[in-house]
Design an enzyme around this catalytic site. Structure first.
Site, mmCIF file in Angstrom:
data_model
loop_
_atom_site.group_PDB
_atom_site.id
_atom_site.type_symbol
_atom_site.label_atom_id
_atom_site.label_comp_id
_atom_site.label_asym_id
_atom_site.label_seq_id
_atom_site.Cartn_x
_atom_site.Cartn_y
_atom_site.Cartn_z
ATOM 1 N N LYS A 1 0.833 -1.211 0.000
ATOM 2 C CA LYS A 1 0.000 0.000 0.000
ATOM 3 C C LYS A 1 0.864 1.256 0.000
ATOM 4 O O LYS A 1 0.643 2.173 -0.804
ATOM 5 C CB LYS A 1 -0.911 -0.041 1.242
ATOM 6 C CG LYS A 1 -1.820 1.150 1.408
ATOM 7 C CD LYS A 1 -3.076 0.770 2.146
ATOM 8 C CE LYS A 1 -2.911 0.648 3.644
ATOM 9 N NZ LYS A 1 -2.975 1.945 4.342
ATOM 10 N N SER A 2 1.838 1.325 0.873
ATOM 11 C CA SER A 2 2.684 2.531 0.969
ATOM 12 C C SER A 2 3.380 2.798 -0.361
ATOM 13 O O SER A 2 3.461 3.948 -0.821
ATOM 14 C CB SER A 2 3.758 2.332 2.042
ATOM 15 O OG SER A 2 3.174 2.250 3.301
ATOM 16 N N ARG B 1 2.876 6.024 -3.241
ATOM 17 C CA ARG B 1 4.036 6.850 -3.617
ATOM 18 C C ARG B 1 4.310 6.762 -5.116
ATOM 19 O O ARG B 1 4.678 7.762 -5.750
ATOM 20 C CB ARG B 1 5.264 6.398 -2.813
ATOM 21 C CG ARG B 1 5.219 6.841 -1.345
ATOM 22 C CD ARG B 1 6.137 5.974 -0.501
ATOM 23 N NE ARG B 1 6.294 6.462 0.865
ATOM 24 C CZ ARG B 1 5.425 6.267 1.855
ATOM 25 N NH1 ARG B 1 4.287 5.630 1.635
ATOM 26 N NH2 ARG B 1 5.675 6.727 3.070
ATOM 27 N N ARG C 1 -8.768 12.322 12.148
ATOM 28 C CA ARG C 1 -7.337 12.064 12.387
ATOM 29 C C ARG C 1 -6.517 13.365 12.406
ATOM 30 O O ARG C 1 -6.855 14.333 11.732
ATOM 31 C CB ARG C 1 -6.830 11.055 11.351
ATOM 32 C CG ARG C 1 -7.538 9.707 11.560
ATOM 33 C CD ARG C 1 -7.049 8.635 10.656
ATOM 34 N NE ARG C 1 -5.666 8.276 10.945
ATOM 35 C CZ ARG C 1 -4.968 7.425 10.213
ATOM 36 N NH1 ARG C 1 -5.523 6.867 9.149
ATOM 37 N NH2 ARG C 1 -3.737 7.133 10.527
ATOM 38 N N SER D 1 7.242 9.370 12.112
ATOM 39 C CA SER D 1 6.163 9.150 11.152
ATOM 40 C C SER D 1 6.681 9.293 9.727
ATOM 41 O O SER D 1 7.126 10.366 9.313
ATOM 42 C CB SER D 1 5.026 10.150 11.387
ATOM 43 O OG SER D 1 4.185 10.205 10.250
ATOM 44 N N ASP E 1 2.282 -0.913 11.889
ATOM 45 C CA ASP E 1 0.970 -1.387 11.422
ATOM 46 C C ASP E 1 0.675 -2.832 11.837
ATOM 47 O O ASP E 1 -0.401 -3.350 11.554
ATOM 48 C CB ASP E 1 0.878 -1.267 9.896
ATOM 49 C CG ASP E 1 0.788 0.194 9.461
ATOM 50 O OD1 ASP E 1 0.407 1.045 10.295
ATOM 51 O OD2 ASP E 1 1.098 0.489 8.292
ATOM 52 N N LYS F 1 -4.416 5.847 14.708
ATOM 53 C CA LYS F 1 -4.505 5.148 13.424
ATOM 54 C C LYS F 1 -5.972 5.120 12.988
ATOM 55 O O LYS F 1 -6.772 5.924 13.442
ATOM 56 C CB LYS F 1 -3.888 3.752 13.548
ATOM 57 C CG LYS F 1 -2.389 3.773 13.829
ATOM 58 C CD LYS F 1 -1.608 4.393 12.689
ATOM 59 C CE LYS F 1 -0.123 4.445 12.963
ATOM 60 N NZ LYS F 1 0.599 5.243 11.954
ATOM 61 N N ARG G 1 -6.108 1.890 18.239
ATOM 62 C CA ARG G 1 -5.815 0.448 18.197
ATOM 63 C C ARG G 1 -5.447 -0.128 19.558
ATOM 64 O O ARG G 1 -5.504 -1.344 19.740
ATOM 65 C CB ARG G 1 -4.715 0.159 17.159
ATOM 66 C CG ARG G 1 -5.235 0.326 15.748
ATOM 67 C CD ARG G 1 -4.228 -0.005 14.677
ATOM 68 N NE ARG G 1 -4.885 0.086 13.378
ATOM 69 C CZ ARG G 1 -4.243 0.216 12.220
ATOM 70 N NH1 ARG G 1 -2.929 0.260 12.189
ATOM 71 N NH2 ARG G 1 -4.925 0.286 11.088
ATOM 72 N N ARG H 1 -7.317 -3.358 9.926
ATOM 73 C CA ARG H 1 -6.324 -4.252 10.540
ATOM 74 C C ARG H 1 -6.863 -4.916 11.816
ATOM 75 O O ARG H 1 -6.459 -6.016 12.158
ATOM 76 C CB ARG H 1 -5.021 -3.502 10.806
ATOM 77 C CG ARG H 1 -4.391 -2.971 9.519
ATOM 78 C CD ARG H 1 -2.904 -2.713 9.632
ATOM 79 N NE ARG H 1 -2.463 -1.846 8.561
ATOM 80 C CZ ARG H 1 -2.183 -2.238 7.305
ATOM 81 N NH1 ARG H 1 -2.303 -3.500 6.967
ATOM 82 N NH2 ARG H 1 -1.798 -1.374 6.397
HETATM 83 C C1 S3P Z 1 2.617 4.863 6.265
HETATM 84 C C2 S3P Z 1 3.204 5.204 7.451
HETATM 85 C C3 S3P Z 1 2.665 4.803 8.757
HETATM 86 C C4 S3P Z 1 1.656 3.663 8.657
HETATM 87 C C5 S3P Z 1 0.694 3.860 7.531
HETATM 88 C C6 S3P Z 1 1.429 3.985 6.205
HETATM 89 C C7 S3P Z 1 3.214 5.352 5.012
HETATM 90 O O1 S3P Z 1 2.048 5.933 9.356
HETATM 91 O O2 S3P Z 1 0.956 3.524 9.852
HETATM 92 O O3 S3P Z 1 -0.195 2.761 7.444
HETATM 93 O O4 S3P Z 1 2.895 4.836 3.942
HETATM 94 O O5 S3P Z 1 4.040 6.288 5.099
HETATM 95 P P1 S3P Z 1 2.955 6.978 10.193
HETATM 96 O O6 S3P Z 1 4.095 7.286 9.346
HETATM 97 O O7 S3P Z 1 2.108 8.191 10.443
HETATM 98 O O8 S3P Z 1 3.305 6.253 11.452
#
Ligand code: S3P
Length: 449
Positions: free
Chosen positions: A36-37, A41, A137, A181, A329, A356, A360, A401
């Protein structure tokens, strides 16, 4: 208290539920959908690059599709020639066009925070909105560093919608992040692409480095030294080929499940094993798990491997703080492992879990208590005493999750689990139930009236 803009936001409590009956043995091999991340990007960088980019292994989940639709709304030409393949014709660094309508990030915190950085540097105004969960959030954490770069951003009492005024000339910053983060780090780096000079970001602890790796692959001048990243702007990105590996965070549910109930070897193929993501492997190994990384290879900018897991009796541990951001996560899945381990597991330094997709810490404790497990809520973590898990009805609070973590608890629970409000599993893991069933889980989804 209901905010009118939240009431109007997309997404309400879904009627979708899981019924997960107890199983005793899991076996076989599986693959999980793309990361996903990395998928978010890839779309953003490809959209502002010169030339075209092919993304292979793209995650077709609701979160990543929100980013795809937003990039299209910003004028980027995107084709989907076949499943999991996306072709992006880059608009160039200054080629995005303003969207007359607000951009809906749906449930995706990553999309909202990364877009904040990207859009703060554009010539046009933008509004970012989302579903009821995202509208709660915290967003000042991303607005503050961007304002330090000259961006003009308004939040609603610290939360979305984000109103971003374009046409600002951004300047570089040397910024120390107060929280670990990757989303905030990435937002600053995206804005830094447009600022003239060197922007530096220092994190309190190492977080996932997908942005850094991908920015380099697209040709940005970026240097990483431990917790400090420096980027030289203004940048010109060049389109390239992006290989998206399987999402470690989706694999995590099956790593835990196999540690609890594999019969023989359970194999998960083609998983991203970037060391800034695999804290769970280290934590589970300390608990006694048997997890092997085999066929280690490089999948473009990211390391990839197959995972082999065997069942082991786990024991409780104190989770080291340095591993928390590297497993951020994975705590819902880890808490299930802790509930099945002998003795006590203590997680602290994890207050980020409270902001989150749900809180959680509170939501996992509530669910574990329902199943008869002693889980004590701490300000920044949980203390869990392993024991026998029964069945019961669990509310996931719309958090994908949490829903998946309790679904895989059926590898050890003695009674059936009914998990409420699970539609958001589609935000990160389309096909979760089918894949789980393939290795022996007895999970079905149904709509309750
Ligand atoms: C993510 C960073 C994390 C993660 C999120 C995806 C990302 O959040 O919890 O699911 O893709 O950069 P944080 O960077 O705010 O901890």
């Amino acid at each position: 208290m209901t905010r009118p803009d939240v009431a109007a936001a997309s997404g309400t409590v879904s009627g979708l539920r899981y019924r997960a009956r107890p199983v005793t043995a899991l076996r076989g091999a599986l693959t999980v959908p793309g990361d996903k991340s990395i998928s978010h990007r890839a779309l953003m960088l490809a959209g502002i690059a010169e030339g075209s980019t092919r993304i292979n292994g793209f995650l077709e989940s609701e979160d990543c599709l929100a980013t795809l639709h937003a990039m299209r709304a910003l004028g980027v030409a995107i084709d989907r020639p076949q499943p999991q393949v996306v072709d992006v014709q880059g608009a160039g660094m200054h080629g995005l066009k303003g969207s007359p309508a607000p951009l809906d990030m749906v449930n995706a915190g990553t999309a909202m925070r990364l877009f904040a950085g990207l859009l703060a540097a554009q010539r046009f105004d933008s509004v970012l909105t989302g579903d009821a969960s995202l509208m709660e959030r915290p967003m000042e954490r991303v607005a503050t560093p961007l304002r330090a770069m000259g961006a003009v951003i308004e939040t609603h009492s610290g939360r979305p919608p984000l109103r971003i005024r374009g046409g600002q000339r951004l300047h570089p910053v040397d910024y120390e992040l107060p929280v670990a983060s990757a989303q905030l780090k990435s937002a600053i780096l995206l804005a830094a692409l447009y600022a003239e000079g060197v922007t530096a970001v220092t994190e309190p602890a190492v977080t996932r480095d997908h942005s850094e790796r991908m920015l380099r692959a697209f040709g940005a001048d970026i240097a990483i030294q431990g917790r400090r990243v420096r980027l030289q702007g203004p940048a010109v990105l060049r389109g390239c080929r992006v290989e998206v590996p399987g999402d470690f965070s989706s694999a995590a549910f099956f790593i835990v499940a196999a540690s609890l109930a594999a019969e023989g070897l359970l194999t998960i193929r083609n998983v991203g094993v970037n060391p800034t993501r695999t804290g769970l492997v280290e934590i589970l190994r300390r608990m006694g798990a048997e997890i092997r990384l085999v066929n280690e290879r490089s999948g473009g900018a990211e390391p990839v491997a197959d995972l082999e897991i065997e069942r082991r009796e786990l024991r409780g541990i104190v989770v080291p703080h340095a591993l928390v951001p590297l497993a951020i996560d994975e705590f819902p899945a880890l808490f299930i492992a802790a509930a099945c381990a002998s003795g006590e597991t203590l997680v602290t330094g994890a207050e980020e879990l409270r902001v989150k997709e749900s809180d959680r810490i509170a939501v996992m404790a509530e669910g574990l208590n329902t199943l008869g497990i002693h889980a004590e809520v701490l300000a920044d973590g949980l203390r869990i005493r392993g024991g026998k898990m029964g069945g019961g009805r669990i509310d996931s609070h719309g958090d994908h999750r949490i829903a998946m973590a309790f679904a895989i608890a059926s590898a050890r629970a003695s009674g059936a689990l009914e998990i409420v409000d699970v539609a958001n599993v589609a935000t990160s893991f389309p096909g979760f139930v089918e894949i789980a069933r393939q290795i022996g889980f007895d999970i079905e989804s149904f709509v309750s009236s």
